[in-house]
Scaffold this active site. Structure first.
Site, short mmCIF file in Angstrom:
data_model
loop_
_atom_site.label_atom_id
_atom_site.label_comp_id
_atom_site.label_asym_id
_atom_site.label_seq_id
_atom_site.Cartn_x
_atom_site.Cartn_y
_atom_site.Cartn_z
N LYS A 83 -59.80 21.70 -12.22
CA LYS A 83 -60.69 22.84 -12.51
C LYS A 83 -62.06 22.28 -12.83
O LYS A 83 -62.20 21.15 -13.29
CB LYS A 83 -60.17 23.63 -13.73
CG LYS A 83 -60.69 25.04 -13.79
CD LYS A 83 -59.90 25.97 -12.89
CE LYS A 83 -60.43 27.39 -12.90
NZ LYS A 83 -59.52 28.31 -12.21
P1 NAD Z 1 -65.44 38.11 -12.02
O1 NAD Z 1 -66.59 37.37 -12.60
O2 NAD Z 1 -65.53 38.62 -10.63
O3 NAD Z 1 -65.04 39.38 -12.93
C1 NAD Z 1 -64.84 39.32 -14.31
C2 NAD Z 1 -65.18 40.71 -14.85
O4 NAD Z 1 -64.83 40.73 -16.23
C3 NAD Z 1 -66.65 41.05 -14.72
O5 NAD Z 1 -66.81 42.35 -14.21
C4 NAD Z 1 -67.16 40.94 -16.16
O6 NAD Z 1 -68.25 41.80 -16.43
C5 NAD Z 1 -65.92 41.36 -16.92
N1 NAD Z 1 -65.92 40.90 -18.32
C6 NAD Z 1 -66.50 39.79 -18.83
N2 NAD Z 1 -66.31 39.75 -20.17
C7 NAD Z 1 -65.58 40.84 -20.48
C8 NAD Z 1 -65.07 41.36 -21.69
N3 NAD Z 1 -65.26 40.73 -22.86
N4 NAD Z 1 -64.38 42.53 -21.66
C9 NAD Z 1 -64.19 43.19 -20.49
N5 NAD Z 1 -64.67 42.74 -19.31
C10 NAD Z 1 -65.35 41.59 -19.30
O7 NAD Z 1 -64.18 37.12 -12.22
P2 NAD Z 1 -62.81 37.17 -11.45
O8 NAD Z 1 -62.89 36.25 -10.29
O9 NAD Z 1 -62.40 38.57 -11.27
O10 NAD Z 1 -61.85 36.45 -12.52
C11 NAD Z 1 -61.26 37.16 -13.60
C12 NAD Z 1 -60.14 36.33 -14.18
O11 NAD Z 1 -59.19 36.02 -13.14
C13 NAD Z 1 -60.54 34.97 -14.76
O12 NAD Z 1 -59.69 34.67 -15.85
C14 NAD Z 1 -60.26 33.99 -13.62
O13 NAD Z 1 -60.03 32.67 -14.07
C15 NAD Z 1 -59.00 34.62 -13.08
N6 NAD Z 1 -58.71 34.23 -11.68
C16 NAD Z 1 -59.57 34.55 -10.68
C17 NAD Z 1 -59.23 34.20 -9.38
C18 NAD Z 1 -60.10 34.58 -8.20
O14 NAD Z 1 -59.66 34.37 -7.05
N7 NAD Z 1 -61.27 35.13 -8.40
C19 NAD Z 1 -58.04 33.50 -9.11
C20 NAD Z 1 -57.19 33.21 -10.17
C21 NAD Z 1 -57.54 33.58 -11.45
#
Ligand code: NAD
Length: 473
Positions: free
Chosen positions: A109
């Site tokens: 990571k």
């Molecule tokens: P992203 O940045 O697209 O979306 C995250 C969202 O959460 C945003 O809209 C943000 O405004 C919101 N957010 C931030 N702080 C917040 C809070 N305190 N309360 C409520 N909402 C809040 O990110 P993502 O890619 O959707 O990733 C989200 C999670 O999924 C992370 O933990 C990431 O590690 C995990 N993840 C993502 C992927 C991927 O393919 N994108 C894969 C595996 C895991």
């Protein structure tokens, strides 16, 4: 969960706790447990970039947890609240995730301490390219070595810059584009990568509600249809998950929680309309699709059927864990529930579908993209025409024999022959369902393993242990 482990502190503590708890179910030779628990290496990179007429310094990390198999894989996060410990925890989780769903990757990571909202696109490009140079110089990126992907704060735009910069660095390597996944389609990406993690969340929930033994264990009956869903985080993962669950499984999205407010409607909300509003306004304030509240402190404390945390780590406090009223929690984010809160929720007999399984869709489709880049041929290119021809022969023969035409809504998709998106979704569903069946079987075969997280860690740790043993360790 066995009692002979202290609950870990912080995100890394929680992951270490889960891994060592799983080891109590496995008879590992001396030293191997320690080998699996340890993070192999964490590099800190510091570099300067000249922007706005002066030199700015940036700090980033790339952590490699387990190299029982190469390359290692894991996203790159752009955020201010990142540090080496969080990156190590996320790298360990990647090792577990890849082992659970049986992908040929170790775990890694990366993170860069930066607030993407503070910088213009051309500035983020310069910073990303410099970060890539630092990673390349230290062999922390490469198609056979270490393959990043998007995470919080990064997307296909950043992946395109990373790939472009790496290709310049490795001009003679015909596989260089496979150095990173999550790229745009025209830059070596794959159809379905953007939706993949949210799509996988949908497949995970569907699998749970089709598993009679699991439903019986928790005293549930009924199907997924009409379930009331609360999601936290309306970004890539949260948005796609609730989009598919509402459009295809007739679930009701009753609350969406963002960092700056939440919106609630017990009848369910139109996800596309909500997304357009949020994209235009940056908040749900003033949106007439539901009732708006700026205070999100009690966001999870509403009666519902499924809670999907899809934003950040450690968002369900022990106090909330005591009060939560739901039938299922689905960890779309990485590490949303600490080990202490997990214990409270499990003791209350509320099932938790663990992050390492639920959000594995991203890395599964990244694997397809990596394979596509290495084979240099789009999926289905060689056999699509012949498959369509053969299907047409069958359709024509059946229509002649029955003297009736196929309904067009069956005929057209059957003849279409499977686009890349169809193949990606089918592969994703297959890998996720196979992993779910393994989790369910482990719980069935060993009743002392009482929850899906422990079962997942047992499978992942034993897979990694087997790989190390085969290497003679
Ligand atoms: P992203 O940045 O697209 O979306 C995250 C969202 O959460 C945003 O809209 C943000 O405004 C919101 N957010 C931030 N702080 C917040 C809070 N305190 N309360 C409520 N909402 C809040 O990110 P993502 O890619 O959707 O990733 C989200 C999670 O999924 C992370 O933990 C990431 O590690 C995990 N993840 C993502 C992927 C991927 O393919 N994108 C894969 C595996 C895991």
């Amino acid at each position: 969960m066995s009692d002979n482990n202290q609950l870990g502190h912080g995100f890394l503590g929680s992951i270490n706790h889960y891994m060592s708890d799983a080891m109590t179910y496995l008879d590992l030779p001396e030293g191997l447990s320690e080998r699996i628990l340890q993070c192999n290496s964490t590099y800190t990179v510091k570099f300067g970039v000249r922007l706005r007429g002066k030199l700015f310094s940036f700090q980033g990390w790339r952590s490699v947890h387990s190299e029982h198999i190469s390359p290692v894989k894991g996203g790159i996060r752009y955020a201010m609240n990142v540090d080496a410990e969080e990156v190590e925890a996320l790298a360990a989780l990647m090792s577990m995730k890849c082992a659970l769903v049986d992908l040929p990757f170790g775990g890694s990571k990366g993170a860069l301490m930066i607030d993407p909202n503070e910088w213009e696109a051309d500035e983020i490009e310069k910073i990303t390219r410099r970060f890539t140079q630092e990673l390349a110089r230290r062999n922390l990126i490469g198609p056979g070595q270490n393959v990043p992907a998007p995470d919080v704060g990064t997307g296909e735009r950043e992946m395109a810059w990373i790939a472009d910069e790496y290709v310049r660095h490795a001009q003679n390597d015909v596989d260089a584009r496979a150095c990173v996944t999550g790229k745009p389609l025209g830059r070596g990406g794959i159809d379905g990568r953007t939706e993949a993690t949210g799509r996988g969340v949908q497949y995970a929930i569907q699998a749970f509600y089709k598993d009679d033994a699991m439903l019986e264990k928790y005293g549930y009956e009924g199907a997924l249809r009409d379930k009331r869903i609360v999601v936290q985080g309306f970004g890539n993962v949260g948005y796609h998950a609730v989009k598919f669950l509402s459009e295809e499984d007739a679930c009701r999205i009753t609350r969406v929680i963002e960092y700056n407010g939440m919106i609630t409607n017990d009848d369910g909300m139109d996800v596309e309309a909500l997304k357009s509003y949020f994209s235009e306004n940056g908040s749900f304030k003033g949106c007439d699709l539901g009732e708006y509240s700026e205070d999100v402190s009690e966001g999870f404390l509403i009666d519902c059927d499924i809670i999907i945390p899809a934003a950040l780590e450690d968002v369900i406090s022990e106090d909330v864990a005591e009060k939560i009223s739901t039938e299922l929690i689905v960890e779309a984010a990485n590490g949303p529930i600490s080990a202490a809160s997990d214990k409270i929720i499990q003791d209350r007999n509320i099932p938790i579908m663990p992050d390492m399984f639920v959000n594995s869709g991203g890395v599964i489709v990244s694997y397809f993209e990596w394979v596509k880049n290495l084979t240099h041929i789009p999926f289905g290119l060689m056999d699509r025409r012949s498959r369509v021809r053969n299907r047409r022969v069958i359709v024509d023969a059946m229509e002649t024999m029955t003297e009736r035409a196929f309904p067009s809504d069956v005929r057209e998709p059957f003849l279409a022959g499977g686009s890349e998106l169809d193949l990606v979704r089918s592969g994703l569903e297959d890998v996720m369902l196979s992993a779910y069946e393994r989790i369910s079987k482990v719980m069935h075969d060993d009743p002392s393993i009482k929850d899906m997280r422990t079962a997942s860690y047992v499978i992942a740790v034993s897979t990694i242990a087997r790989a190390y043993r085969e290497l003679g360790l």
